[in-house]
Design a protein around this motif. Structure first.
Motif, short mmCIF file in Angstrom:
data_model
loop_
_atom_site.label_atom_id
_atom_site.label_comp_id
_atom_site.label_asym_id
_atom_site.label_seq_id
_atom_site.Cartn_x
_atom_site.Cartn_y
_atom_site.Cartn_z
N ARG A 138 -9.26 29.58 58.26
CA ARG A 138 -7.80 29.80 58.03
C ARG A 138 -7.77 31.28 57.35
NH1 ARG A 138 -5.46 26.00 55.49
NH2 ARG A 138 -5.14 26.82 53.22
N SER A 178 -1.42 36.17 59.04
CA SER A 178 -2.04 34.72 59.02
C SER A 178 -2.59 34.44 60.36
CB SER A 178 -1.21 33.70 58.63
OG SER A 178 -0.96 33.97 57.07
N GLU A 187 -5.64 31.46 62.60
CA GLU A 187 -6.65 30.22 62.54
C GLU A 187 -7.32 30.50 63.65
OE1 GLU A 187 -5.26 26.34 62.16
OE2 GLU A 187 -4.03 26.84 60.22
N ARG A 202 -6.36 35.37 56.55
CA ARG A 202 -5.20 36.40 56.31
C ARG A 202 -5.73 37.74 56.57
NH1 ARG A 202 0.02 35.93 55.40
NH2 ARG A 202 1.20 37.75 54.63
N GLU A 218 -9.26 31.83 53.50
CA GLU A 218 -8.37 30.82 52.86
C GLU A 218 -9.11 29.46 52.97
OE1 GLU A 218 -4.57 31.17 54.38
OE2 GLU A 218 -3.93 32.90 53.10
#
Length: 308
Positions: free
Chosen positions: A195, A202, A204, A197, A277
Motif C-alpha cells: 500500500r 494512494s 495498492e 502513496r 504504508e
C-alpha cells in the motif's frame, strides 16, 4: 650542473580534511586504502584527521565533533561508509570526497568516481579546484520519527531479502555474493501486497521487487534503474509484478546491462515522494538495514556537494 627538481603542486595546501575510514570495508581493505589515500592527500598539502570505527554511530559522533574545524570530509569505504559520510556532511554543511574501498561501491558508480584508490584521489583533487558538484539525496522518515538519507537505492522487496542475505556472508566478494544470495533466498519468497502513496496519490499493488533509486545500480553493479541519475531531482520507482521464480532468476542477469526494464513485468516511474504504508520486509538502503514500513522517502535535490 645539477638542475633543481621541480616542486610538485600542492592543490590542498592548508586544507583541513576529516577522513572517515571503515576498517572492515572490502574484506578489510579499508584501512590499507585509507592509509594510501591519507598519504596522497598529505602530499597534496592537506592537513588530515583520520577517524576509524566499525560502529557507524560512534564514527558519526566523532565526525560531528571533528567537522567543526574542517573544510571537507572524505569517506573511505563502501556504500554504507559513503552513506555515513553523506549524513555527516549534511549536518556540517561540508563537501564530501569519496575513496571507494568496499565490495559493491555503487555510490561511487552513481557519482562517476573511479574505483581505483589512486585515481579517486586524483579526481578529488581536481574536484576541490572546481568546487565539486551538487547531487540529490533521498530522505527517509522512519517509523519512530528519525530521519536518514541514502545515496543509491532503497530496496523493499525480494531485493531487500537478497541484500540482507548478502550482508550475512563475507564470501564471495562483490556482485557474485549478491547473485549467490538470490539463489539462496528465491525458494522462500512470495509476492508482497504493498500500500503506497506516490506523489500524493494512494495505490495498492502486488510486486516481488520494489526499489526507490537515486543512483542506477545496487548489488555491486546491478543496474536496477539504468536511467536514474543522482542530480535529476527525482527518484526512480522500480517495481516487478508477480512472476515465476524461474523468470525472476532470469531477469536479474539482465539487470547487469539494464535490459530488464524492457520486460512487461517491470515498471519504472519518476517520482518525488513515496509513502510506503504497508508491505514488504525490512528495507535496506545503500546496502544497510534501515527499517520496516511505514516510512516516507522524499528526494532532496542538490542536498549534498561531492568532490567528484
Amino acid at each position: 650542473m645539477n638542475r633543481p627538481r621541480p616542486v610538485k603542486p600542492r592543490p590542498l595546501e592548508g586544507v583541513r580534511l576529516v577522513v572517515l575510514v571503515n576498517p572492515s570495508a572490502g574484506s578489510r581493505q579499508g584501512m590499507l586504502r585509507g592509509a594510501r589515500a591519507v598519504a596522497a592527500l598529505q602530499e597534496a598539502g592537506a592537513q588530515t584527521t583520520v577517524l576509524s570505527a566499525a560502529d557507524p554511530e560512534a564514527l558519526a559522533a566523532m565526525a560531528d565533533d571533528a567537522a567543526a574545524s574542517a573544510d571537507a570530509l572524505v569517506a573511505v569505504g563502501g556504500d554504507g561508509m559513503v552513506q555515513s559520510g553523506a549524513e555527516a556532511a549534511l549536518r556540517s554543511g561540508l563537501p564530501l570526497g569519496i575513496i571507494p574501498a568496499g565490495t559493491g561501491n555503487d555510490a561511487a558508480r552513481a557519482l562517476g568516481m573511479p574505483r581505483r584508490g589512486e585515481e579517486a584521489v586524483h579526481r578529488l583533487l581536481a574536484a576541490w579546484g572546481s568546487g565539486g558538484r551538487a547531487v540529490d539525496l533521498a530522505r527517509v522518515e522512519l517509523p519512530d520519527g528519525r530521519v536518514r538519507h541514502y545515496v543509491t537505492a532503497l530496496a523493499a522487496g525480494f531485493d531487500a531479502v537478497v541484500n540482507r542475505q548478502a550482508n550475512e556472508w563475507s564470501r564471495p566478494r562483490g556482485t557474485l555474493r549478491y547473485v549467490a544470495a538470490i539463489f539462496r533466498r528465491i525458494g522462500g519468497f512470495r509476492p508482497v501486497r504493498y500500500r503506497l502513496r506516490v506523489d500524493g496519490v494512494s495505490e495498492e499493488l502486488d510486486a516481488v521487487i520494489l526499489t526507490l533509486a537515486n543512483g542506477s545500480s545496487f548489488g555491486g553493479g546491478l543496474k536496477i534503474a539504468p536511467g536514474a541519475r543522482p542530480d535529476d531531482g527525482v527518484l526512480d520507482l522500480v517495481t516487478v509484478a508477480p512472476i515465476s521464480r524461474l523468470l525472476l532468476v532470469l531477469i536479474f542477469p539482465l539487470a547487469f546491462f539494464g535490459l530488464h526494464v524492457h520486460h512487461p513485468a517491470v515498471t519504472v516511474r519518476r517520482v518525488r515522494e513515496v509513502r510506503l504504508e504497508q508491505g514488504g520486509p525490512l528495507c535496506h538502503a545503500d546496502g544497510e538495514a534501515l527499517a520496516s514500513p511505514p516510512l516516507t522517502v522524499t528526494v532532496v535535490p542538490g542536498a549534498l556537494r561531492v568532490l567528484a
